[in-house]
Structures are given as C-alpha cells and as structure tokens.
Design a protein around this motif. Sequence first.
Motif, mmCIF file in Angstrom:
data_model
loop_
_atom_site.group_PDB
_atom_site.id
_atom_site.type_symbol
_atom_site.label_atom_id
_atom_site.label_comp_id
_atom_site.label_asym_id
_atom_site.label_seq_id
_atom_site.Cartn_x
_atom_site.Cartn_y
_atom_site.Cartn_z
ATOM 1 N N GLU A 97 0.833 -1.203 0.000
ATOM 2 C CA GLU A 97 0.000 0.000 0.000
ATOM 3 C C GLU A 97 0.866 1.251 0.000
ATOM 4 O O GLU A 97 0.577 2.220 -0.699
ATOM 5 N N SER A 98 1.926 1.223 0.773
ATOM 6 C CA SER A 98 2.845 2.355 0.828
ATOM 7 C C SER A 98 3.514 2.578 -0.524
ATOM 8 O O SER A 98 3.655 3.722 -0.973
ATOM 9 N N THR A 99 3.892 1.503 -1.196
ATOM 10 C CA THR A 99 4.504 1.598 -2.524
ATOM 11 C C THR A 99 3.518 2.188 -3.526
ATOM 12 O O THR A 99 3.887 3.044 -4.335
ATOM 13 N N LEU A 100 2.267 1.750 -3.478
ATOM 14 C CA LEU A 100 1.245 2.281 -4.382
ATOM 15 C C LEU A 100 0.998 3.767 -4.144
ATOM 16 O O LEU A 100 0.876 4.548 -5.087
ATOM 17 N N LEU A 101 0.932 4.166 -2.886
ATOM 18 C CA LEU A 101 0.739 5.581 -2.562
ATOM 19 C C LEU A 101 1.900 6.419 -3.095
ATOM 20 O O LEU A 101 1.685 7.479 -3.690
ATOM 21 N N THR A 102 3.106 5.938 -2.886
ATOM 22 C CA THR A 102 4.289 6.651 -3.366
ATOM 23 C C THR A 102 4.269 6.757 -4.884
ATOM 24 O O THR A 102 4.578 7.807 -5.449
ATOM 25 N N PHE A 103 3.896 5.673 -5.550
ATOM 26 C CA PHE A 103 3.813 5.665 -7.013
ATOM 27 C C PHE A 103 2.819 6.705 -7.515
ATOM 28 O O PHE A 103 3.124 7.504 -8.395
ATOM 29 N N VAL A 104 1.613 6.715 -6.967
ATOM 30 C CA VAL A 104 0.576 7.639 -7.433
ATOM 31 C C VAL A 104 0.967 9.081 -7.114
ATOM 32 O O VAL A 104 0.877 9.961 -7.969
ATOM 33 N N LYS A 105 1.418 9.336 -5.896
ATOM 34 C CA LYS A 105 1.757 10.700 -5.501
ATOM 35 C C LYS A 105 3.028 11.207 -6.183
ATOM 36 O O LYS A 105 3.277 12.408 -6.183
ATOM 37 N N GLY A 106 3.786 10.314 -6.795
ATOM 38 C CA GLY A 106 5.005 10.704 -7.500
ATOM 39 C C GLY A 106 4.738 11.449 -8.793
ATOM 40 O O GLY A 106 5.656 11.971 -9.421
ATOM 41 N N SER A 107 3.489 11.518 -9.227
ATOM 42 C CA SER A 107 3.123 12.200 -10.465
ATOM 43 C C SER A 107 1.802 12.929 -10.268
ATOM 44 O O SER A 107 0.802 12.316 -9.906
ATOM 45 N N THR A 108 1.830 14.218 -10.520
ATOM 46 C CA THR A 108 0.595 14.998 -10.429
ATOM 47 C C THR A 108 -0.442 14.483 -11.409
ATOM 48 O O THR A 108 -1.630 14.424 -11.085
ATOM 49 N N VAL A 109 0.007 14.086 -12.590
ATOM 50 C CA VAL A 109 -0.928 13.581 -13.607
ATOM 51 C C VAL A 109 -1.598 12.299 -13.122
ATOM 52 O O VAL A 109 -2.817 12.159 -13.205
ATOM 53 N N ARG A 110 -0.823 11.351 -12.599
ATOM 54 C CA ARG A 110 -1.419 10.108 -12.098
ATOM 55 C C ARG A 110 -2.413 10.394 -10.978
ATOM 56 O O ARG A 110 -3.506 9.826 -10.941
ATOM 57 N N SER A 111 -2.053 11.295 -10.067
ATOM 58 C CA SER A 111 -2.956 11.643 -8.962
ATOM 59 C C SER A 111 -4.257 12.241 -9.478
ATOM 60 O O SER A 111 -5.348 11.870 -9.029
ATOM 61 N N LYS A 112 -4.149 13.180 -10.412
ATOM 62 C CA LYS A 112 -5.335 13.841 -10.967
ATOM 63 C C LYS A 112 -6.215 12.850 -11.731
ATOM 64 O O LYS A 112 -7.444 12.904 -11.637
ATOM 65 N N LEU A 113 -5.592 11.957 -12.499
ATOM 66 C CA LEU A 113 -6.378 10.988 -13.262
ATOM 67 C C LEU A 113 -7.126 10.046 -12.330
ATOM 68 O O LEU A 113 -8.301 9.741 -12.561
#
Length: 90
Positions: free
Chosen positions: A5-21
């Motif tokens: 879960e921590s890895t997934l959160l880091t992955f998503v938050k690592g990109s504004t585009v991924r977070s927004k999508l």
Amino acid sequence: MTANESTLLTFVKGSTVRSKLLERLALRPHTPTELANIEDKHVSHVSRALLELKTWGLVSATASGSRERYYRITSQGYAVYATISLRTAK
C-alpha cells in the motif's frame, strides 16, 4: 499500512498527472481524450499515465462500441485514492 500500500501511494503521488487521473476516475469512467481535455494535457501523456496506473492494477480499461476505451478505477485504485484524499483533507 502494508508495504505494498505504501509503494502504491508513493507511485501515485510521485506524479501529479497520475494523482489527478485517479481523482477524475473515482468520479466516473472517462476516455483518454476526455481526461486530456479536462486536465489540459496532451493525450499521449494521459495515455502513458493510464497505462502505468493499469499496470499497477489501479485502473482498468473497457472497450465501448466506438474506438475509444473507457478507463475506470478499480477497488484497489479507489482504496489508494481514498487514502490520499484523507491525508490531503487533514
């Protein structure tokens, strides 16, 4: 929170585009073209981010009657989105 879960959160938050999508897809399914227009990004950038999210199991694609694919958030993606939203709200 598990390591995955921590890895997934880091992955998503690592990109504004991924977070927004992920945020947009939590509301309803969209095509890459719709998301590109909403976020004012080139469709290739959005498509690449969607592929990354799909690879991590956070979104899935469904074909419609047209050429476009609709992307929707998965239950795992929604859990990540909810965690990010809760942390942002604090």
